[in-house]
Design a protein around this motif. Structure first.
Motif, short mmCIF file in Angstrom:
data_model
loop_
_atom_site.label_atom_id
_atom_site.label_comp_id
_atom_site.label_asym_id
_atom_site.label_seq_id
_atom_site.Cartn_x
_atom_site.Cartn_y
_atom_site.Cartn_z
N ALA A 1 43.01 49.06 16.23
CA ALA A 1 44.19 48.12 17.03
C ALA A 1 43.94 48.35 18.29
O ALA A 1 43.38 49.47 18.76
CB ALA A 1 45.58 48.56 16.44
N PRO A 2 44.10 47.40 19.14
CA PRO A 2 43.92 47.66 20.51
C PRO A 2 45.04 48.90 21.21
O PRO A 2 46.01 48.84 20.63
CB PRO A 2 44.36 46.34 21.16
N ALA A 3 44.44 49.34 22.16
CA ALA A 3 45.44 50.40 22.63
C ALA A 3 46.51 49.80 23.37
O ALA A 3 46.63 48.52 23.98
CB ALA A 3 44.61 51.26 23.71
N PRO A 4 47.78 50.43 23.29
CA PRO A 4 48.83 50.12 24.00
C PRO A 4 48.68 49.98 25.35
O PRO A 4 47.93 50.83 26.05
CB PRO A 4 50.16 50.93 23.44
N THR A 5 49.35 48.79 26.05
CA THR A 5 49.40 48.66 27.45
C THR A 5 50.22 49.62 28.03
O THR A 5 51.21 50.47 27.37
CB THR A 5 49.81 47.18 27.73
N ALA A 6 50.34 49.88 29.45
CA ALA A 6 51.40 50.64 30.04
C ALA A 6 52.74 50.24 29.64
O ALA A 6 53.48 51.22 29.64
CB ALA A 6 50.91 50.65 31.64
#
Length: 519
Positions: A33-38
């Motif tokens: 999965a894409p890494a969580p944003t800030a």
């Protein structure tokens, strides 16, 4: 070691789950999965704060319930939803890589999903799950977000009510659609209830039994004014929404106690949540809701959040063991309160007159009557404005027999009069094999004998967006009448209709379409 840090260390040391080793080779793992944003990480951190606080305090607020026992989704509409605490995440959720020590396993689903569109409780994989949007989370990294945490508690308790509460106890939306919202006596008495409850919870740690009886006398007078069916609407909201609001208030108290018992935590410490100085929410904010002027039915739901919260606090202060009965029995909060502080039949009239005198009932009644006169005119003007909209006017006449009201938003219905109401956000009806659906398109409905008796509906749509197909053939907006025997499909932005039989009539100027449906 600081006592609070030791507690958190011990909590986090507990095993989150144990997985058996499968000797059969597993299929290839899905793409990471894409890494969580800030921004995602900030919201997940806020959720972690809520879980830490729940582990420390939830058992003191409601025995047997805790946030860590409830599946929770936090989402940004149309982009991503994160899931924690779910025992069997649906297959469309992907487990995130990395460690989230306050949360345990975190699962994500990317893209648009209509299931996640409001702060509420939903069924996810057969399990009640709290659902919370990003918009409530604080955006300042250094600021604790009690408002967000309070909302998480509220929606998570809804999930608990769905699982452990008495089925149907809080379901009153259909009754609210017929609520006597222009009954001045009821609304003036409801204002007295709010003022009496404010006095009890704001200034009396040990509630005065005479003041409690005064509130109960006003509640009895409202019962006579509107009858048990409509008073159940108030009671149902006090159960469904007032009790979770009570949990929010108790959360604030426990958060401050936790902060006061752990002095010396530095601002850099991840467990120094700063609840004692959090500026975004105060207990007094909840108490002040009781002083809002209840002038029409649009405030019925909101006022019952506050009156339910207040009655629950009073029961606590009276040391009444009320929570099991409130959750699982037929008794509502005011009925449990009446058992704890009985109001003798001969004393009800005296108590009522005392409350009316103290809070100047005659003046409140006059103000309510004036407001209702203006409200009636405002509703009439709203209907006239609705019917002056640009675009093509579509008038639907539904077939005789039951029309099932499948979906509607009780917070976005504007009554016009006893025979009409405007659904401003969402409406879905079905009748036999046919259905009508509107989303974010206002619909004026005709009302029959009850909230489910909807014989007709009217809406407007731009001509360029309207598409009609009759008996599988495109239908032009030419003046005249045509009968269809097998299929009608109508669509425009936010609206769709599918029916099997009926008549379509186009006005001479092409600005109005009348559709009479048959089964």
């Amino acid at each position: 070691m600081n006592r609070f840090l030791l507690f958190v260390f011990l909590v986090l040391a507990l095993p989150i789950g144990i997985s058996a080793v499968d000797p059969v080779p597993a299929p290839a793992p899905p793409a990471p999965a894409p890494a969580p944003t800030a921004g995602d990480r900030l919201v997940l951190n806020r959720l972690g704060e809520a879980l830490v606080l729940s582990r420390a305090t939830a058992g003191k607020i409601w025995p047997g319930w805790g946030l860590e026992k409830t599946p929770v989704i936090v989402y940004e509409a149309g982009r991503v939803a994160y899931l924690v605490n779910h025992p069997a995440p649906p297959p469309d959720f992907i487990r995130l890589e990395g460690k989230y020590p306050l949360l345990g396993a975190v699962y994500a689903r990317f893209g648009r999903d209509p299931r996640f569109s409001a702060n509420t409780s939903i069924d996810l994989g057969g399990i009640p799950t709290a659902c919370i949007g990003y918009s409530t989370a604080a955006t300042e990294i250094e600021t604790p977000s009690l408002r967000f945490i309070a909302l998480v508690y509220h929606e998570a308790f809804h999930a608990y009510q769905s699982k452990a509460g008495k089925a149907g106890k809080g379901a009153v939306e259909a009754t609210l659609m017929r609520y006597p919202d222009l009954n001045a006596e009821n609304l003036a008495l409801a204002q007295l209830e709010q003022m009496a409850l404010f006095q009890l919870i704001r200034f009396e740690e040990a509630p005065d039994p005479e003041r409690v009886r005064g509130f109960l006398a006003v509640r009895q007078a409202r019962l006579k004014a509107i009858g048990p069916e409509f008073l159940r609407a108030d009671r149902g909201i006090e159960y469904q929404e007032g009790i979770p609001t009570y949990l929010e208030v108790r959360l604030l108290d426990e958060a401050r106690k936790a902060a006061a018992s752990t002095p010396g935590l530095g601002s850099a410490d991840p467990y120094a949540l700063g609840f004692s100085v959090g500026p975004d929410l105060r207990t007094g904010d909840y108490f002040l809701r009781l002083l809002r002027f209840s002038s029409d039915a649009s405030t019925t739901r909101n006022r019952c959040y506050a009156t339910g919260m207040a009655q629950a606090l009073i029961l606590d202060r009276l040391a009444v063991d009320w929570k099991g009965a409130a959750l699982t029995s037929d008794k509502y909060l005011d009925e449990i309160l009446a058992e704890a502080v009985p109001l003798p039949a001969g004393a009800a009239a005296t108590s009522l007159e005392a409350v009316k005198k103290e809070y100047r009932y005659d003046e409140i009644l006059r103000l309510v009557q004036e407001r209702l006169g203006r409200l009636s005119q405002e509703r009439k003007a709203a209907a006239e404005s609705f019917l002056r909209q640009p675009g093509i006017q579509i008038v639907l006449r539904f077939p005789d027999g039951p029309v099932e009201l499948r979906t509607f938003d009780p917070m976005n219905i504007q009554p016009v009069d006893r025979s009409r109401a405007i659904h401003r956000r969402m409406l879905r009806l079905s009748f036999g094999e046919s259905f009508f659906s509107a989303s974010d398109t206002p619909v004026l409905v005709d009302l029959g004998e009850g909230p489910f008796d909807i014989p007709g509906a009217t809406f407007f749509t731009p001509k360029e967006d309207l598409q009609i197909e009759v008996d599988f053939t495109p239908f032009a907006l030419a003046p005249g009448t045509r009968e269809f025997r097998s299929s009608l499909k109508l669509s425009s932005e936010g609206v769709s209709l599918q029916a099997v039989a009926g008549v379509v009539s186009i006005s001479a100027d092409g600005t109005r379409v009348d559709i009479t449906l048959k089964r």
